[in-house]
Design an enzyme around this catalytic site. Structure first.
Site, mmCIF file in Angstrom:
data_model
loop_
_atom_site.group_PDB
_atom_site.id
_atom_site.type_symbol
_atom_site.label_atom_id
_atom_site.label_comp_id
_atom_site.label_asym_id
_atom_site.label_seq_id
_atom_site.Cartn_x
_atom_site.Cartn_y
_atom_site.Cartn_z
ATOM 1 N N LYS A 146 -7.852 3.308 4.032
ATOM 2 C CA LYS A 146 -7.989 4.161 2.852
ATOM 3 C C LYS A 146 -9.198 5.059 3.067
ATOM 4 O O LYS A 146 -10.298 4.772 2.599
ATOM 5 C CB LYS A 146 -8.133 3.296 1.593
ATOM 6 C CG LYS A 146 -7.437 3.899 0.380
ATOM 7 C CD LYS A 146 -7.324 2.906 -0.744
ATOM 8 C CE LYS A 146 -6.877 3.574 -2.019
ATOM 9 N NZ LYS A 146 -5.474 4.042 -1.997
HETATM 10 C C1 LIG Z 1 -4.210 3.631 -2.398
HETATM 11 C C2 LIG Z 1 -2.942 4.065 -1.764
HETATM 12 C C3 LIG Z 1 -1.704 3.483 -2.074
HETATM 13 C C4 LIG Z 1 -1.521 2.451 -3.163
HETATM 14 O O1 LIG Z 1 -2.276 1.307 -2.972
HETATM 15 P P1 LIG Z 1 -2.569 0.353 -4.209
HETATM 16 O O2 LIG Z 1 -3.380 -0.753 -3.632
HETATM 17 O O3 LIG Z 1 -1.254 -0.110 -4.710
HETATM 18 O O4 LIG Z 1 -3.283 1.170 -5.214
HETATM 19 C C5 LIG Z 1 -0.585 3.919 -1.384
HETATM 20 N N1 LIG Z 1 -0.659 4.876 -0.445
HETATM 21 C C6 LIG Z 1 -1.828 5.475 -0.133
HETATM 22 C C7 LIG Z 1 -1.845 6.517 0.909
HETATM 23 C C8 LIG Z 1 -3.003 5.078 -0.778
HETATM 24 O O5 LIG Z 1 -4.155 5.683 -0.461
#
Ligand SMILES: *Cc1c(COP(=O)(O)O)cnc(C)c1O
Length: 363
Positions: free
Chosen positions: A203
């Site tokens: 992330k």
């Molecule tokens: C944060 C994110 C998600 C969703 O993750 P959660 O943990 O469910 O909030 C999905 N795809 C991307 C690219 C993300 O950055």
């Protein structure tokens, strides 16, 4: 250990906190990501010294040297999580340990120091506690944004020796304008989000920077979000810019793209898989091609499709547009499976549905 760590935080309440009546007006329609609370948490990291200067203080701008590494080489990661006000007035978070773990994994991929998971949780809880009055009641929540960036002043391609960890918070209403309505997606033909060996599973801000031009294209075509295909074959559905995707078939089975390193391992995705299996759905984590998506939507084999993530939770996918033409999933407005999974997940998060897996952490 816990006690010792708590004592490490210096707490300085803001002298410019928003007054209660003004805050109440703001919270009537918070929107998403445009309002911020009074405080922030910061922790510094210096190579050789480790984590230090733990602080809960007034939310304020950073002073950064123009050579600050993050401004040049984008060494940055973040998380997104929510705190909710439960019916009994207590405050809860949903699976925050998973965010702590994923943050450490993102850090490793970006050659950054991993913040200890208990320190991450403590930092988030400190902010939620001091800014608890900012948690909207009803359907709203307090969106929490922990992030870590390279703060050393130098020009050169190597991992930074200094970092700033920070948590800010933003009261949130509905993520997509129009609330629960189904979204329209644009299939990106020219741009991909992540390739094998890349940073798709981390992330990091850079993934989002690379996705913006595709998102702009989606908006230009009258769509809400972009859906990315894989980089190697330009064939397999991966995910949206910031949400994972699910497909509900006419036999009740559910398909979602597998975690091969190019998609983000969503905590909502993981929770939906568990909930759907507990409801008796067969859930398959397997590749699903865009051509198959179009064919299954046309034949009626595909009944529903939805996207999921912390910010918007579960959102039905209505119409899909591409240069080869448009198609609609089901009746274009979601369906019973999407709605029941959304209701169950949000019910668990808000304490109105039993929490069999111990996902809810009350403060
Ligand atoms: C944060 C994110 C998600 C969703 O993750 P959660 O943990 O469910 O909030 C999905 N795809 C991307 C690219 C993300 O950055």
């Amino acid at each position: 250990m816990d006690v010792e760590q708590k004592s490490r935080f210096t707490v300085t309440p803001s002298s410019k906190a928003v007054a209660a009546d003004a805050r109440a007006v703001l919270l009537e329609d918070p929107g998403f990501g445009r309002l911020f609370t009074d405080h922030m948490v910061t922790i510094r990291y210096t190579e050789g010294q480790g984590w230090h200067s733990h602080s809960v203080g007034p939310r304020e701008p950073f002073q950064l040297d123009p050579a600050c590494a993050v401004l040049h080489y984008a060494q940055e990661i973040f998380e997104g999580m929510k705190a909710y006000r439960l019916a009994d007035g207590s405050v809860a978070m949903f699976r925050p340990e998973e965010n702590a773990r994923r943050f450490a994994e993102s850090a490793e991929r970006m050659a950054m120091p991993a913040i200890p998971e208990d320190m991450f949780l403590e930092a988030v809880e400190q902010l939620v506690k001091i800014d608890a009055d900012w948690i909207p009641s009803g359907e709203g929540s307090l969106y929490l944004r922990p992030f870590l960036f390279a703060s050393e002043a130098f020009l050169g391609v190597r991992p930074s020796n200094e970092y700033i960890f920070c948590v800010i918070a933003s009261p949130a209403g509905a993520y997509f304008k129009g609330g629960k309505k189904a979204v329209t997606l644009w299939v990106s033909e020219h741009y991909t989000r992540a390739a094998r060996g890349g940073t798709g599973a981390a992330k990091c801000g850079g993934n989002y920077a690379a996705s913006l031009v595709a998102q702009k294209e989606a908006i230009k075509h009258g769509c809400d979000q972009v859906v990315f295909l894989d980089a190697a074959e330009n064939k397999w559905v991966e995910e949206l810019g910031g949400m994972n995707v699910f497909f509900v078939m006419d036999d009740g089975s559910i398909v979602t793209p597998p975690l091969t390193g190019t998609i983000l391992p969503g905590i909502t995705r993981n929770s939906i898989i568990s909930l759907a299996r507990a409801k008796g759905h067969e859930v398959r984590e397997e590749p699903y091609s865009f051509a198959q998506w179009r064919a299954d939507a046309a034949s009626g084999k595909l009944r529903e499709a939805f996207a999921c993530g912390t910010a918007a939770v579960v959102t039905a996918i209505g119409t899909v547009k591409s240069t080869d033409g448009d198609f609609t999933v089901g009746n274009g407005d979601g369906g019973l499976v999407t709605e029941s999974l959304r209701a169950e997940l949000t019910g668990i998060q808000r304490g109105s549905v039993a929490d069999p897996a111990g996902w809810v952490r009350t403060l």
